[in-house]
Design a protein around this motif. Structure first.
Motif, PDB file in Angstrom:
ATOM      1  N   ILE A 259       4.248 -11.466 -10.908  1.00  9.55           N
ATOM      2  CA  ILE A 259       4.398 -10.059 -11.282  1.00  9.55           C
ATOM      3  C   ILE A 259       5.874  -9.688 -11.356  1.00  9.55           C
ATOM      4  O   ILE A 259       6.327  -9.021 -12.304  1.00  9.55           O
ATOM      5  CB  ILE A 259       3.652  -9.149 -10.288  1.00  9.55           C
ATOM      6  N   ASP A 260       6.649 -10.115 -10.361  1.00  8.40           N
ATOM      7  CA  ASP A 260       8.089  -9.816 -10.354  1.00  8.40           C
ATOM      8  C   ASP A 260       8.777 -10.458 -11.557  1.00  8.40           C
ATOM      9  O   ASP A 260       9.605  -9.815 -12.225  1.00  8.40           O
ATOM     10  CB  ASP A 260       8.729 -10.326  -9.061  1.00  8.40           C
TER      11      ASP A 260
ATOM     12  N   ARG B 297      -0.826  -3.901 -10.457  1.00 10.33           N
ATOM     13  CA  ARG B 297      -1.108  -5.329 -10.286  1.00 10.33           C
ATOM     14  C   ARG B 297      -0.887  -5.748  -8.835  1.00 10.33           C
ATOM     15  O   ARG B 297      -1.654  -6.531  -8.274  1.00 10.33           O
ATOM     16  CB  ARG B 297      -0.201  -6.156 -11.200  1.00 10.33           C
ATOM     17  N   ARG B 298       0.158  -5.231  -8.215  1.00  8.07           N
ATOM     18  CA  ARG B 298       0.405  -5.545  -6.799  1.00  8.07           C
ATOM     19  C   ARG B 298      -0.725  -4.997  -5.934  1.00  8.07           C
ATOM     20  O   ARG B 298      -1.161  -5.653  -4.980  1.00  8.07           O
ATOM     21  CB  ARG B 298       1.750  -4.973  -6.353  1.00  8.07           C
TER      22      ARG B 298
ATOM     23  N   HIS C  14       7.858  -8.775 -14.998  1.00  9.03           N
ATOM     24  CA  HIS C  14       8.430  -7.445 -15.208  1.00  9.03           C
ATOM     25  C   HIS C  14       9.940  -7.407 -15.027  1.00  9.03           C
ATOM     26  O   HIS C  14      10.541  -6.324 -15.060  1.00  9.03           O
ATOM     27  CB  HIS C  14       7.746  -6.439 -14.276  1.00  9.03           C
ATOM     28  N   ASN C  15      10.571  -8.585 -14.872  1.00  8.97           N
ATOM     29  CA  ASN C  15      12.023  -8.663 -14.798  1.00  8.97           C
ATOM     30  C   ASN C  15      12.572  -8.802 -16.208  1.00  8.97           C
ATOM     31  O   ASN C  15      12.575  -9.877 -16.789  1.00  8.97           O
ATOM     32  CB  ASN C  15      12.440  -9.844 -13.928  1.00  8.97           C
TER      33      ASN C  15
ATOM     34  N   ASP D 115       3.324  -2.045 -18.596  1.00  8.51           N
ATOM     35  CA  ASP D 115       4.125  -1.753 -17.402  1.00  8.51           C
ATOM     36  C   ASP D 115       3.291  -1.201 -16.238  1.00  8.51           C
ATOM     37  O   ASP D 115       3.450  -0.054 -15.825  1.00  8.51           O
ATOM     38  CB  ASP D 115       5.254  -0.770 -17.754  1.00  8.51           C
TER      39      ASP D 115
ATOM     40  N   ALA E 241       3.070  -2.874 -13.117  1.00  7.12           N
ATOM     41  CA  ALA E 241       3.400  -3.809 -12.043  1.00  7.12           C
ATOM     42  C   ALA E 241       2.836  -3.353 -10.703  1.00  7.12           C
ATOM     43  O   ALA E 241       2.278  -4.159  -9.944  1.00  7.12           O
ATOM     44  CB  ALA E 241       4.918  -3.992 -11.946  1.00  7.12           C
ATOM     45  N   GLU E 242       2.972  -2.081 -10.385  1.00  8.29           N
ATOM     46  CA  GLU E 242       2.496  -1.595  -9.080  1.00  8.29           C
ATOM     47  C   GLU E 242       0.980  -1.698  -8.964  1.00  8.29           C
ATOM     48  O   GLU E 242       0.449  -2.040  -7.910  1.00  8.29           O
ATOM     49  CB  GLU E 242       2.950  -0.151  -8.853  1.00  8.29           C
TER      50      GLU E 242
ATOM     51  N   TYR F 250       2.250  -7.232 -21.042  1.00  8.40           N
ATOM     52  CA  TYR F 250       2.515  -6.875 -19.650  1.00  8.40           C
ATOM     53  C   TYR F 250       3.687  -5.909 -19.551  1.00  8.40           C
ATOM     54  O   TYR F 250       3.634  -4.900 -18.825  1.00  8.40           O
ATOM     55  CB  TYR F 250       2.836  -8.130 -18.838  1.00  8.40           C
ATOM     56  N   ARG F 251       4.762  -6.215 -20.255  1.00  3.60           N
ATOM     57  CA  ARG F 251       5.970  -5.393 -20.157  1.00  3.60           C
ATOM     58  C   ARG F 251       5.801  -4.052 -20.852  1.00  3.60           C
ATOM     59  O   ARG F 251       6.320  -3.036 -20.385  1.00  3.60           O
ATOM     60  CB  ARG F 251       7.159  -6.174 -20.739  1.00  3.60           C
TER      61      ARG F 251
END
Length: 237
Positions: free
Chosen positions: A219-220, A145-146, A223-224, A140, A142-143, A136-137
């Motif tokens: 998701i947050d 996925r959102r 990716h944190n 990358d 994240a957007e 996942y990282r």
């Protein structure tokens, strides 16, 4: 652009994905999707296991989240779409648009997981929680996925809107015989399955809102990069 033309574009994109020609990638994607479905089932067990929510949970995991059932649907739709113009005249355009959006959301989920599978193959890693977090990282997205989660929410609310419209429900149900006679059964059944899954719900918001809230939190967390505590990035308890 008509709903069926949009659907054709989504299917063209789906069949262009390299998983259909690459056996290793297809197998790894299958493992990633199995892990994702198990994770989703566990994350949302309190919501999914409520009796009224079980049909909707099953619809999410089998229809809106890829897998073998979706590939079968895609094959059927690919075969019938060139002859499906008649269905547009029989079914309200907004209902077909919702069906097209649901297909698009399912394809996006598949594509995002395919990118994870590609990275895992490149790194020669198996599918487990630690490696999925690393994937996942590294990928990358994240957007994206959102966007996937928000698209699912929109599909659910739009379907709920049509379900609660007596006229639209009646018109849609009256097209069933014609749709089946003209071999449009897969598309009709896919849309109808969404209606059927939502019927037991008092409000679709009671299902989709906690689902989306938790998924966005995950998701947050995933990716944190500063999240180095002992709590799993995939937990939201």
């Amino acid at each position: 652009m008509s709903a069926l033309s949009q659907l054709q574009q989504h299917l063209d994109h789906y069949w262009s994905l390299p998983t259909h020609e690459d056996a290793e990638l297809k197998a790894k994607l299958h493992d990633v999707q199995a892990w994702q479905r198990a994770r989703i089932q566990q994350t949302h067990s309190d919501v999914f296991e409520q009796k009224k929510n079980k049909p909707m949970a099953n619809y999410f995991l089998t229809q809106l989240y890829g897998g073998d059932e979706f590939q079968l649907l895609a094959k059927q739709l690919e075969r019938i779409l060139p002859k499906a113009k008649r269905l547009e005249s029989l079914t309200k355009e907004s209902v077909l648009q919702t069906g097209s959006m649901a297909i698009q959301a399912a394809i996006l989920a598949i594509e995002l997981d395919m990118h994870l599978a590609q990275w895992l193959i490149k790194e020669n890693l198996e599918v487990n929680e630690d490696n999925m977090l690393a994937a996942y990282r590294a990928v990358d997205e994240a957007e994206a996925r959102r966007t996937q989660i928000n698209n699912l929410k929109e599909v659910c609310y739009r379907t709920d809107k049509y379900l609660n419209s007596f006229i639209l429900r009646k018109v849609f149900s009256l097209t069933k015989g014609t749709a089946y006679r003209h071999n449009f059964q897969p598309l009709y059944d896919f849309i109808d399955a969404g209606f059927t899954a939502m019927k037991p719900l008092k409000s679709v918001g009671g299902f989709i809102e906690p689902f989306c809230k938790r998924e966005l939190m995950i998701i947050d967390q995933v990716h944190n990069m500063d999240n180095n505590d002992n709590k799993s990035a995939f937990d939201v308890s």
